[in-house]
Scaffold this motif. Structure first.
Motif, PDB file in Angstrom:
ATOM      1  N   SER A 116       0.868  -1.174   0.000  1.00  0.00           N
ATOM      2  CA  SER A 116       0.000   0.000   0.000  1.00  0.00           C
ATOM      3  C   SER A 116       0.911   1.232   0.000  1.00  0.00           C
ATOM      4  O   SER A 116       2.094   1.146   0.330  1.00  0.00           O
ATOM      5  N   ARG A 139     -15.534  -2.162   0.639  1.00  0.00           N
ATOM      6  CA  ARG A 139     -15.265  -3.121  -0.438  1.00  0.00           C
ATOM      7  C   ARG A 139     -13.915  -3.805  -0.269  1.00  0.00           C
ATOM      8  O   ARG A 139     -13.515  -4.627  -1.089  1.00  0.00           O
ATOM      9  N   ASN A 140     -13.214  -3.465   0.820  1.00  0.00           N
ATOM     10  CA  ASN A 140     -11.912  -4.077   1.067  1.00  0.00           C
ATOM     11  C   ASN A 140     -11.990  -5.276   1.994  1.00  0.00           C
ATOM     12  O   ASN A 140     -12.581  -5.199   3.062  1.00  0.00           O
ATOM     13  N   GLN A 151      -4.601  -6.531   2.267  1.00  0.00           N
ATOM     14  CA  GLN A 151      -5.919  -6.034   1.880  1.00  0.00           C
ATOM     15  C   GLN A 151      -6.126  -6.203   0.379  1.00  0.00           C
ATOM     16  O   GLN A 151      -5.181  -6.259  -0.390  1.00  0.00           O
ATOM     17  N   ARG A 152      -7.373  -6.287   0.019  1.00  0.00           N
ATOM     18  CA  ARG A 152      -7.713  -6.436  -1.396  1.00  0.00           C
ATOM     19  C   ARG A 152      -9.093  -5.846  -1.646  1.00  0.00           C
ATOM     20  O   ARG A 152     -10.011  -6.059  -0.862  1.00  0.00           O
ATOM     21  N   ASP A 153      -9.204  -5.098  -2.735  1.00  0.00           N
ATOM     22  CA  ASP A 153     -10.502  -4.571  -3.153  1.00  0.00           C
ATOM     23  C   ASP A 153     -11.255  -5.741  -3.786  1.00  0.00           C
ATOM     24  O   ASP A 153     -10.849  -6.260  -4.825  1.00  0.00           O
ATOM     25  N   THR A 154     -12.355  -6.164  -3.139  1.00  0.00           N
ATOM     26  CA  THR A 154     -13.063  -7.364  -3.593  1.00  0.00           C
ATOM     27  C   THR A 154     -13.736  -7.153  -4.951  1.00  0.00           C
ATOM     28  O   THR A 154     -14.117  -8.117  -5.605  1.00  0.00           O
ATOM     29  N   ARG A 155     -13.877  -5.894  -5.362  1.00  0.00           N
ATOM     30  CA  ARG A 155     -14.536  -5.658  -6.663  1.00  0.00           C
ATOM     31  C   ARG A 155     -13.529  -5.462  -7.783  1.00  0.00           C
ATOM     32  O   ARG A 155     -13.904  -5.354  -8.946  1.00  0.00           O
ATOM     33  N   ALA A 156     -12.257  -5.400  -7.415  1.00  0.00           N
ATOM     34  CA  ALA A 156     -11.231  -5.180  -8.439  1.00  0.00           C
ATOM     35  C   ALA A 156     -10.965  -6.484  -9.187  1.00  0.00           C
ATOM     36  O   ALA A 156     -11.108  -7.569  -8.624  1.00  0.00           O
ATOM     37  N   TRP A 211      -3.300  -9.467  -3.514  1.00  0.00           N
ATOM     38  CA  TRP A 211      -3.447  -8.800  -2.229  1.00  0.00           C
ATOM     39  C   TRP A 211      -2.284  -7.854  -2.047  1.00  0.00           C
ATOM     40  O   TRP A 211      -1.223  -8.030  -2.627  1.00  0.00           O
TER      41      TRP A 211
END
Length: 155
Positions: free
Chosen positions: A54, A95-96, A136-141, A146
């Protein structure tokens, strides 16, 4: 940790947001990331791991590397092995998806000055180090990767 019920709920939340999530596969990947990031940080070569960090973690690492360079110091890090890597916490924040992994590893850490003299550490001393890394990861990306969102050394 918040007790296993919360961890299980958190993992379920992540699975609902991201059906491809598999905790075992995730932990394997996290171990690989841990090794690669540790090595790159010791060498001061952050370019290769930028995409895994990040902005905040990258800034912290870059600052530490710069301080080391300005002091003329070199960090020699030898990761002897990872004793354990387990998910400590999991939750979905907007969304993360956030998953914290507690690593216990055997390391030798030595800092040397410009002349190669040891400033701290002992090359023959293996220490058990506990780190808590939050990924962390944007679940919609679309990007399945990660990112390391926070690091903490646990004494």
């Amino acid at each position: 940790a918040h007790g296993n019920a919360t961890l299980a709920e958190g993992l379920t939340q992540i699975k609902l947001a991201d059906p491809s999530f598999d905790p075992e596969v995730f932990v394997k990947g996290a171990q690989g990331a841990f090794e690669a990031i540790l090595e790159a940080f010791a060498k001061g070569e952050l370019a290769g791991i930028k995409s895994f960090l990040s902005a905040e973690v990258l800034a912290n690492f870059a600052q530490a590397v710069k301080a080391r360079e300005e002091a003329g110091e070199k960090l020699e890090n030898t990761l002897i092995g990872i004793r354990s890597a387990e998910i400590d916490e999991a939750h979905v924040d907007g969304r993360n998806a956030v998953v914290a992994v507690r690593f216990v590893s055997d390391q030798i850490n030595v800092i040397r000055d410009r002349e190669g003299q040891i400033v701290s550490g002992d090359p023959s001393q293996v220490a058990a180090v506990t780190d808590l890394w939050a990924f962390q990861r944007d679940t919609r990306a679309r990007d399945p990767n990660w990112m390391l969102g926070a690091t903490e050394s646990v004494e």
